[in-house]
Design a protein around this motif. Structure first.
Motif, PDB file in Angstrom:
ATOM      1  N   UNK A  34      20.564   2.722 -17.547  1.00 18.71           N
ATOM      2  CA  UNK A  34      20.676   1.587 -18.463  1.00 18.71           C
ATOM      3  C   UNK A  34      22.023   1.569 -19.180  1.00 18.71           C
ATOM      4  N   UNK A  35      23.071   1.789 -18.382  1.00 13.39           N
ATOM      5  CA  UNK A  35      24.419   1.831 -18.948  1.00 13.39           C
ATOM      6  C   UNK A  35      25.020   0.434 -19.053  1.00 13.39           C
ATOM      7  N   UNK A  36      24.435  -0.534 -18.384  1.00 11.48           N
ATOM      8  CA  UNK A  36      24.924  -1.935 -18.400  1.00 11.48           C
ATOM      9  C   UNK A  36      26.276  -2.138 -17.727  1.00 11.48           C
ATOM     10  N   UNK A  37      26.780  -1.131 -17.013  1.00  7.97           N
ATOM     11  CA  UNK A  37      28.068  -1.325 -16.332  1.00  7.97           C
ATOM     12  C   UNK A  37      27.976  -2.498 -15.351  1.00  7.97           C
ATOM     13  N   UNK A  56      21.025  -5.146 -14.623  1.00  6.94           N
ATOM     14  CA  UNK A  56      20.277  -4.112 -15.350  1.00  6.94           C
ATOM     15  C   UNK A  56      18.825  -4.544 -15.539  1.00  6.94           C
TER      16      UNK A  56
END
Ligand SMILES: Cc1cc2nc3c(=O)[nH]c(=O)nc-3n(C[C@H](O)[C@H](O)[C@H](O)COP(=O)(O)OP(=O)(O)OC[C@H]3O[C@@H](n4cnc5c(N)ncnc54)[C@H](O)[C@@H]3O)c2cc1C
Ligand code: SF4
Ligand code: SF4
Lengths: 148, 470
Positions: A34-37, A56
């Motif tokens: 869940x890093x949203x990269x 995501x």
């Protein structure tokens, strides 16, 4: 208009019906950190601006199914099927997740159980009824030749 | 949540910007940490006025509000632990003004850090705080956690660049802190108070920040050490050389090995790798500074080194450091990055102790460590499988050892830049004492008497914070 909605997940039996997702990609959905990269330039995120409609969000939705916390809904279908499979998220994911494969599996499992978005529903109905996606009478299939 | 409150919210922001759908609630239930909590509604305001009306409504009905940027926090910061409203700042993402003469930029909180730097680059400026998550983190979230990064040693963290804030308080009042001017001591430095307040005091709606000229020249040198203590000596030597490097990073053996495999680079057998970088606008100075750092570090007897002469070599030097996190993240189901800080003289000792932790928990977790050696901020990265109750238990036990036996006895801090949130709440009293927690609780009460802003999180509540299920 929004309303208070019941939060109900799937039973173990129902999860099994998501066979492609649970057989091949269950672990991957948990691996998403869940890093949203993958999010900022996801085209459907840019268009709709809701996390559910982003890369995501879709991987998390897949996890929600696999861990029995979400069940299919119209909203889920819209969120999942608005992915255009552009692979931007695949290139960005630091955890090396096969993001688009996971989304494809989710689409596949939803469709196989009869959950599809409006336009797909129409196509399926026409194919079932007429054997073609155009809704044309099969008897008229060769008509165009006669005209010539 | 009562339907009439949803109607009120819809009146404020419009129907399209309110969602109660379970899918939306679910995808907003986590950040990058382990915990989960479900909101009643997700709301996307578009202006300060809308935020103000929402906070008035929430305060009147005592409904919890959780500001959220991109949800990349790794401590449970934005997780809705008591239901209520997730205030998603996605639509407040405008760069409002760039005042080039005064080197100031004004933004809304939803602007992504990399987008801001992309905007500034053609003018030759940049916003220096550089979290690893800069392609996702919002400026609002960076203020919320006071984010930092590899450049913090020379350029500081987010708070060092914020001049003023516009903040909406519970009840809807809009206040402004700080000043446009470089100097101002008119307030109790409320700007810094909001930096790292983790959404517990109010909602930041505008941010006035300074920018810096983008360096033109970089020099980078890389060292390998066969002994962590020698690497530690090198850090101290560089720090006391008189030069402030732009970056001074350390990577331990496990991270080096994993990152080496991941990048396909052939690295020497070593216990630690150090990267030192200098930067600036004058080439001769940048060159001289790296030479001074080089001589200082060399006294600590590295087994190998590489002075990066070209941009290609510099990228190669950084490739390993940048690969640490993704390489580790591929190794396990669950990856959790910790964020401890110790005085720089204690880094080698701390690294040795961290490497012993997995054995203490039956090797149910593994740990690779890398981090910002220049300011003592290390990121031990824990790998395990959260679905296995034993491994999960081992992870919590391992972090307890990390804080109780490695960080706190060495005079360190339980978090350098990632925040307290839920994950570190129970360790704050141990670091700061009950009296400090009481004082923070008092401050919280002044701003938020009804406790609606990101309630029951660690910062003002310490070990009384709510720890939700995983
Ligand atoms: C892979 C990875 C690498 C990372 N690397 C770093 C790093 O190098 N350095 C670092 O410092 N951090 C790092 N982080 C942590 C995280 O990215 C930062 O804390 C970031 O600043 C959070 O921004 P966000 O927009 O995601 O905020 P969120 O996670 O959404 O929120 C963070 C906090 O700020 C509050 N908040 C958000 N917006 C507002 C607002 N408008 N008003 C008031 N409060 C608000 C929230 O309530 C929450 O408490 C990393 C995270 C990941 C996943
Ligand atoms: S493949 Fe789908 S989810 Fe991924 S970035 Fe493209 S649109 Fe977004
Ligand atoms: S980039 Fe990969 S790990 Fe990060 S949120 Fe997207 S899918 Fe998850």
């Amino acid at each position: 208009m929004s309303e208070v909605k019941e939060f109900k997940g799937l039973s173990k039996e129902e999860i099994k019906k998501f066979e492609f997702l649970s057989d091949k990609y269950a672990d991957d959905t948990f691996k998403c950190i869940r890093c949203s990269y993958c999010q900022a330039k996801c085209p459907s995120w840019e268009e709709f601006g809701w996390v559910s409609h982003s890369a995501r969000g879709r991987i998390q939705t897949a996890r929600g199914i696999v861990e029995g916390k979400l069940r299919p809904s119209e909203y889920m279908l819209r969120a999942v099927f608005t992915c255009n499979m552009c692979d931007y998220c695949l290139l960005k994911c630091p955890a090396g997740l096969p993001t688009t494969d996971i989304i494809r599996a989710l689409k596949h499992d939803l469709a196989k159980q009869g959950y599809y978005v409006g336009v797909h529903k129409k196509l399926v109905e026409r194919i079932q009824k007429y054997g073609n996606p155009y809704g044309e009478d099969p008897a008229k299939r060769a008509d165009w030749m006669k005209e010539e | 949540m009562r339907e009439e409150i949803l109607r009120e919210l819809e009146k404020i922001v419009g129907e399209d910007d309110v969602s109660t759908d379970p899918v939306e609630i679910y995808v907003h239930s986590r950040d990058s940490a382990l915990f989960q909590g479900f909101a009643d509604v997700i709301v996307r305001p578009e202006s300060t006025e809308e935020v103000s009306q929402i906070l008035k409504l929430a305060n009147d009905y005592k409904i919890p509000v959780y500001p959220r940027g991109s949800g990349t926090s790794i401590c449970g910061g934005p997780i809705p632990v008591l239901g209520g409203i997730v205030l998603a700042m996605y639509k407040m993402n405008r760069i409002i003004e760039f005042d080039r003469e005064n080197l100031m930029v004004t933004v809304e909180p939803g602007v992504i850090c990399d987008d801001l730097n992309e905007f500034l680059a053609p003018y030759g400026y940049f916003f220096p705080p550089d979290p690893g998550s800069s392609n996702a983190a919002t400026i609002g979230g960076m203020v919320g956690h006071n984010a930092g990064g590899m450049l913090a040693l020379k350029y500081g963290t987010t708070k060092d660049w914020i001049q003023w804030l516009e903040v909406v308080l519970p009840g809807g009042k809009v206040i402004r802190t700080g000043s446009n001017t470089l100097k101002s001591v008119s307030d109790y430095d409320l700007t810094k108070l909001f930096c790292a307040s983790e959404g517990t005091l109010g909602v930041v709606t505008k941010i006035g920040m300074r920018v810096a000229p983008k360096p033109k020249y970089y020099r980078t040198v890389l060292f390998y050490f066969d002994d962590l203590r020698k690497a530690g000596n090198a850090i101290v030597n560089v720090r006391s050389s008189g030069v402030v490097p732009a970056a001074l990073e350390i990577i331990d053996r496990i991270s080096m090995k994993t990152a080496g495999e991941y990048t396909g680079m052939d690295l020497p057998e070593a216990e630690a790798m150090l990267i030192v970088q200098t930067d600036g606008l004058v080439e001769e100075q940048v060159q001289r500074e790296i030479e001074i750092c080089f001589e200082a570090a060399k006294k600590a007897e590295p087994i190998e080194w590489m002075m990066a002469e070209t941009e290609e070599e510099r990228n190669k030097a950084w490739a390993i450091r940048k690969a640490c996190f993704p390489a580790l993240a591929r190794k396990a189901i669950t990856t959790i990055i910790e964020d401890m800080c110790v005085p720089i003289t204690k880094i080698p000792d701390a690294l040795v102790e961290i490497q012993k932790i997995p054995e203490r928990v039956n090797n149910l977790v593994s740990i690779g460590t890398y981090g910002h050696a220049g300011d003592g901020n290390l990121h031990p990265t824990f790998l395990f499988d959260e679905r296995d109750p034993e491994e999960r238990e081992a992870f919590f036990k391992a972090t307890k050892i990390l804080y109780d036996e490695v960080v706190l006895p060495r005079g360190g801090s339980i978090t350098g830049e990632h925040g307290i949130g839920i994950a570190r709440s129970k360790y704050i009293p141990k670091q700061l004492g009950k009296e400090t927690i009481e004082l923070m609780k008092g401050i919280k009460k002044v701003f938020d008497p009804n406790n609606i802003m990101n309630p029951m999180k660690g910062k003002p509540y310490g070990d009384e914070a709510i720890i939700p299920e995983i």
